[in-house]
Design a protein around this motif. Structure first.
Motif, PDB file in Angstrom:
ATOM      1  N   ILE A   1      13.194  49.263  52.158  1.00  0.00           N
ATOM      2  CA  ILE A   1      12.024  49.554  51.331  1.00  0.00           C
ATOM      3  C   ILE A   1      11.858  48.418  50.332  1.00  0.00           C
TER       4      ILE A   1
ATOM      5  N   ARG B   1      22.263  42.283  55.802  1.00  0.00           N
ATOM      6  CA  ARG B   1      21.919  42.650  57.187  1.00  0.00           C
ATOM      7  C   ARG B   1      23.048  42.255  58.149  1.00  0.00           C
TER       8      ARG B   1
ATOM      9  N   ARG C   1      14.823  45.814  46.652  1.00  0.00           N
ATOM     10  CA  ARG C   1      14.809  46.344  48.017  1.00  0.00           C
ATOM     11  C   ARG C   1      15.907  47.380  48.176  1.00  0.00           C
TER      12      ARG C   1
ATOM     13  N   LYS D   1      22.601  54.312  50.929  1.00  0.00           N
ATOM     14  CA  LYS D   1      21.623  53.346  50.434  1.00  0.00           C
ATOM     15  C   LYS D   1      22.332  52.272  49.623  1.00  0.00           C
TER      16      LYS D   1
ATOM     17  N   VAL E   1      18.377  51.776  59.047  1.00  0.00           N
ATOM     18  CA  VAL E   1      17.245  52.660  59.273  1.00  0.00           C
ATOM     19  C   VAL E   1      15.950  52.014  58.798  1.00  0.00           C
ATOM     20  N   THR E   2      15.992  51.490  57.582  1.00  0.00           N
ATOM     21  CA  THR E   2      14.801  50.838  57.026  1.00  0.00           C
ATOM     22  C   THR E   2      15.179  50.047  55.788  1.00  0.00           C
TER      23      THR E   2
END
Length: 155
Positions: free
Chosen positions: A61, A47, A78, A105, A58-59
């Motif tokens: 998961i 992060r 993740r 990703k 964006v997100t």
């Protein structure tokens, strides 16, 4: 003619068997790095690395949490979905199908060897979507992803 076909077939099979396994692994387009830090530390570092570079997160998961919701188990896994529209938009302008793989990703997951980070190499995406005729900074993107993963690994 039959002997010629047999010879060509034999040579082709021999060539395939002689190709090192590492080349097959590289052809998947998946890059990786393993960290000896736990997944929460790698998560935090990832992060920070994304934020430092101005990437839009964006997100995230949480696959293990989702598996738990249906009474299945999965090691902590993740997927971070992130990007930079200044880089991704020109790529999608070149070939709209790239939207299948963008935003970028990066997966982090617990393994027996440590926390593994995995991502698609931009050259793989270029080949997958036929970006050969486009003037895109793929080497720069590859370097940024490698740098992000190295910082997140913290080793």
């Amino acid at each position: 003619m039959h002997r010629f076909r047999l010879l060509v077939s034999t040579l082709a099979i021999g060539t395939l068997l002689a190709v090192p396994q590492a080349l097959f692994a590289q052809s998947s387009g998946i890059e990786s790095r393993t960290s000896q830090h736990d997944i929460d530390q790698v998560d935090e570092r990832l992060r920070t690395a994304l934020d430092y570079r101005g990437m839009i997160l964006v997100t995230v998961i949480d696959h293990a949490a989702n598996a738990g919701k249906v009474d299945l188990s999965l090691p902590s896994t993740r997927t971070f979905v992130f990007g930079n529209p200044e880089v991704g938009t020109p790529m999608m302008q070149c070939q709209g199908s790239l939207a299948l793989d963008l935003p970028q990703k990066m997966v982090i997951r617990e393994t027996d060897e440590g926390t593994r980070l995995e991502w698609n190499h931009p050259d793989y995406l270029a080949e997958r979507h036929g970006l050969g005729d486009c003037d895109l900074p793929l080497d720069k993107v590859a370097g940024a992803l490698e740098s992000i993963a190295t910082e997140a690994a913290g080793d």
